[in-house]
Motif scaffolding. Structure first.
Motif, PDB file in Angstrom:
ATOM      1  N   PHE A 219     -32.413 -34.227  -6.075  1.00  0.00           N
ATOM      2  CA  PHE A 219     -31.387 -34.811  -6.939  1.00  0.00           C
ATOM      3  C   PHE A 219     -30.598 -33.699  -7.630  1.00  0.00           C
ATOM      4  CE2 PHE A 219     -34.982 -37.968  -7.279  1.00  0.00           C
ATOM      5  CZ  PHE A 219     -34.432 -38.865  -6.367  1.00  0.00           C
ATOM      6  N   HIS A 220     -29.297 -33.707  -7.414  1.00  0.00           N
ATOM      7  CA  HIS A 220     -28.403 -32.744  -8.065  1.00  0.00           C
ATOM      8  C   HIS A 220     -27.000 -33.342  -8.038  1.00  0.00           C
ATOM      9  CE1 HIS A 220     -26.222 -28.624  -8.117  1.00  0.00           C
ATOM     10  NE2 HIS A 220     -26.422 -29.081  -9.341  1.00  0.00           N
ATOM     11  N   PHE A 221     -26.482 -33.720  -9.206  1.00  0.00           N
ATOM     12  CA  PHE A 221     -25.214 -34.440  -9.284  1.00  0.00           C
ATOM     13  C   PHE A 221     -24.254 -33.706 -10.209  1.00  0.00           C
ATOM     14  CE2 PHE A 221     -28.683 -37.591  -8.808  1.00  0.00           C
ATOM     15  CZ  PHE A 221     -28.400 -38.021  -7.521  1.00  0.00           C
ATOM     16  N   GLU A 222     -23.344 -32.967  -9.616  1.00  0.00           N
ATOM     17  CA  GLU A 222     -22.398 -32.193 -10.415  1.00  0.00           C
ATOM     18  C   GLU A 222     -21.388 -33.081 -11.137  1.00  0.00           C
ATOM     19  OE1 GLU A 222     -20.621 -29.301  -7.886  1.00  0.00           O
ATOM     20  OE2 GLU A 222     -22.492 -28.170  -7.587  1.00  0.00           O
ATOM     21  N   GLY A 223     -21.235 -34.332 -10.668  1.00  0.00           N
ATOM     22  CA  GLY A 223     -20.258 -35.237 -11.276  1.00  0.00           C
ATOM     23  C   GLY A 223     -20.716 -35.887 -12.567  1.00  0.00           C
TER      24      GLY A 223
END
Length: 643
Positions: A219-223
């Protein structure tokens, strides 16, 4: 007459040392000894790693569920201090892991913002674990200590050298603590929690692995919140009526204290449902609190103000209500603040009054600017609110008309209801029973003083697919409403509840499970406080009657059956398989399922409101594709299937 205790002296005063209090009263620290408390152990350790991240020292967290039900949590933060504590004269690592209210979160220099301010997290998990291991990577070395039920099994050992920093924890929840020895955490809820954390922290990467189901996800969400709300829209299959709105700002409330940081993402949809998903310092506040109240107040006030400004409401028109303003609204809110005041150790509700002021002010200021700068989007939203307003007024008139003709005008109880004598809410019980045949047996098996019986004929209406007017015309539904006495929806009043326990009693087969789900869906959508306040239960009828010699046993699963077969492999035994409640005579039904001294009941709780909403929409909603996908993805969990 009660005999008085004669001696009350110094010998009767007990002093619990170390972590003894945690093991004696675990519910005080983790909320319960059921699934919610078990999951909370995992959250406590994860929260420590999250606090390292939000204070700028960690950007990677790994969480693993092992095949033996042990849990591993690892981060690349600073690592727990391991030197000798100057006052306690004990290694600091051991002190943190074995003492309540010991930790770095009481020192504002160590943690400016933290979700875990009680200082009991890791030590409580340690106390409630069969074993607990910790490795610290710090100052170029690897340190290790092992514990069992909170008691150190080794000294703090130095294992070698390293060029990394961070903390690694592995623990196995203690079977002696949790209900029925069940220490299998709910992987799906852990996964959802980690995904949410990654949405809230765009610079953080989380790797989750469940070895029990051979599943791994990163899980990695730049937004950030924008990506979060789009995920929710897609998952819920909701259609937005306007663009999502992002609000952010800071609020200064006390000298020498860091400002309160507020982030909000909101979107209006065509759905009738509303949802606020709120967090404080990455802790999910499932019961809401002051921050949500501040948002609701500001949103309702602004909606009425701008509706008049844009001519959607006339000057003398009735105001939009809070429910009008929130219909179809999905909101995600994240508040970061020093020293939040949570209600309860499980931190489900925020009690900090200053958070209400902060969120109210930032919502008012930023949303006003947005509405002024984007009049087209603002009008779409206000028209959506106006639609909800008009619908509410029309529904109110329709309900008033229906009231004159239906259940609400009459106090006459349903003809099928066999009421109990007692009017004491604390002891009275209503059994909602599948079928007239089982209902007849239940009426003979009951204790007439405190047990009432309401038989249902067949499957009740699926309220997830029906509107309120259709619901009120359904005989099965109206019988339940009348028997309970509370009304439903906006008119629900729990003070009028006639029975302290509402027990759903259905056959132990697929049809019975479906009927239970239909009834629970109705309660969840229209009488939710019944569940929230602990009034709803499921009866557990046995699957088998095992006879050997002059003895008989009632068995509730295949494991119990196999165990008895092995125990009596050298004797003749007979097995009766119960397909339905109607196959038991009244005496058997009383002994196994209704007598409070021998029966088994499952209490229905709402552990995660968002997940509950999602599952009900999937299982009972209109989209068969997502229902099929859910069944395919979860079929591996089924242990017994009786078709």
């Amino acid at each position: 007459m009660i005999e008085k205790e004669k001696d009350y002296s110094a010998e009767q005063i007990k002093v619990l040392k170390g972590l003894e209090a945690v093991r004696l009263r675990p519910g005080m620290y983790i909320g319960s000894t059921g699934k919610a408390g078990l999951n909370h152990l995992v959250y406590e350790i994860i929260d420590n790693s999250i606090d390292e991240h939000i204070n700028g020292y960690c950007n990677l967290i790994r969480v693993t569920i092992n095949e033996d039900n042990s849990i591993e949590v690892e981060d690349n933060g600073r690592g727990i201090p391991v030197g000798m504590h100057p006052i306690e004269k004990k290694n600091t690592l051991e002190l943190v892991m074995t003492s309540l209210h010991a930790g770095g979160k009481f020192d504002k220099k160590a943690y400016k913002v933290s979700g875990g301010l009680h200082g009991v997290g890791a030590s409580v998990v340690n106390a409630l674990s069969e074993y607990f291991e910790v490795k610290v990577y710090r100052d170029g070395k690897i340190y290790y200590q092992r514990y069992s039920r909170g008691i150190p099994q080794t000294e703090v050992l130095e294992l070698g050298e390293t060029d990394r920093t961070g903390t690694y924890v592995k623990f196995l929840p203690d079977k002696e603590i949790f209900d029925d020895g069940d220490v299998v955490v709910e992987s799906r809820l852990i996964e959802n929690r980690l995904r949410e954390i990654a949405f809230l922290n765009p610079n953080l990467k989380i790797i989750f692995e469940d070895k029990k189901r051979d599943y791994k996800e990163e899980f990695h969400f730049e937004g950030g919140l924008e990506e979060f709300i789009n995920y929710v829209l897609k998952k819920r299959k909701k259609e937005p009526v306007a663009q999502p709105i992002y609000l952010a700002g800071s609020y200064s409330y006390k000298k020498d204290e860091p400002d309160i940081q507020v982030e909000i993402e909101l979107v209006y949809t065509q759905s009738e449902d509303s949802e606020i998903i709120s967090f404080v310092n990455n802790i999910k506040t499932i019961d809401g609190g002051e921050h949500e109240s501040g948002f609701k107040q500001a949103l309702t006030r602004l909606s009425n103000e701008f509706a008049r400004k844009y001519g959607i409401l006339k000057e003398n028109d009735e105001n939009f209500s809070g429910d009008d303003v929130r219909e179809g609204l999905i909101t995600i809110m994240h508040v970061k603040m020093a020293e939040p005041v949570f209600e309860g150790q499980t931190k489900g509700r925020l009690g900090s009054k200053v958070a209400r002021e902060a969120v109210n002010q930032i919502t008012s200021e930023k949303l006003s600017l947005y509405y002024d700068a984007n009049p087209k989007e603002a009008k779409k939203i206000l028209e959506r609110i106006n639609f909800a307003f008009k619908k509410r007024i029309a529904a109110k008139k329709a309900r008033e008309n229906i009231k004159r003709k239906t259940i609400f005008e009459s106090t006459t109880l349903p003809g099928k209801l066999a009421d109990c004598t007692s009017k004491n809410l604390e002891e009275s019980e209503l059994f909602i029973v599948e079928g007239d045949s089982a209902g007849g047996n239940a009426k003979q098996a009951r204790d007439r003083y405190y047990q009432a019986i309401l038989p249902l004929r067949g499957k009740i209406l699926n309220v997830e697919k029906a509107d309120l007017l259709k619901l009120l015309k359904n005989e099965q539904i109206t019988n339940i409403i009348t028997a309970l006495g509370t009304g439903i929806g906006d008119e629900f009043d729990i003070s009028k509840l006639r029975y302290g326990k509402i027990i759903i009693m259905t056959d132990a087969d697929v049809d019975g499970a479906h009927i239970r789900t239909l009834i629970l869906t109705f309660f969840y959508r229209y009488m939710r406080p019944l569940i929230e306040e602990g009034h709803v239960y499921i009866a557990q009828p046995p699957l088998y009657r095992f006879e050997v010699g002059n003895e008989h046993f009632y068995l509730y699963n295949e494991a119990e059956l196999e165990n008895l077969k092995q125990t009596y492999a050298n004797k003749k035994w007979k097995i009766q398989r119960y397909k339905g409640l109607g196959e038991m005579n009244p005496d058997q039904l009383r002994e196994t399922t209704m007598d409070k001294n021998s029966r088994k009941l499952v209490k229905i709780t709402i552990q995660d409101l968002e997940s509950s909403n999602e599952i009900i929409e999937i299982l009972m909603g209109d989209d068969p594709a997502i229902r099929r996908e859910f069944i395919e993805n979860n079929a591996y969990k089924v242990k017994e299937l009786d078709v």
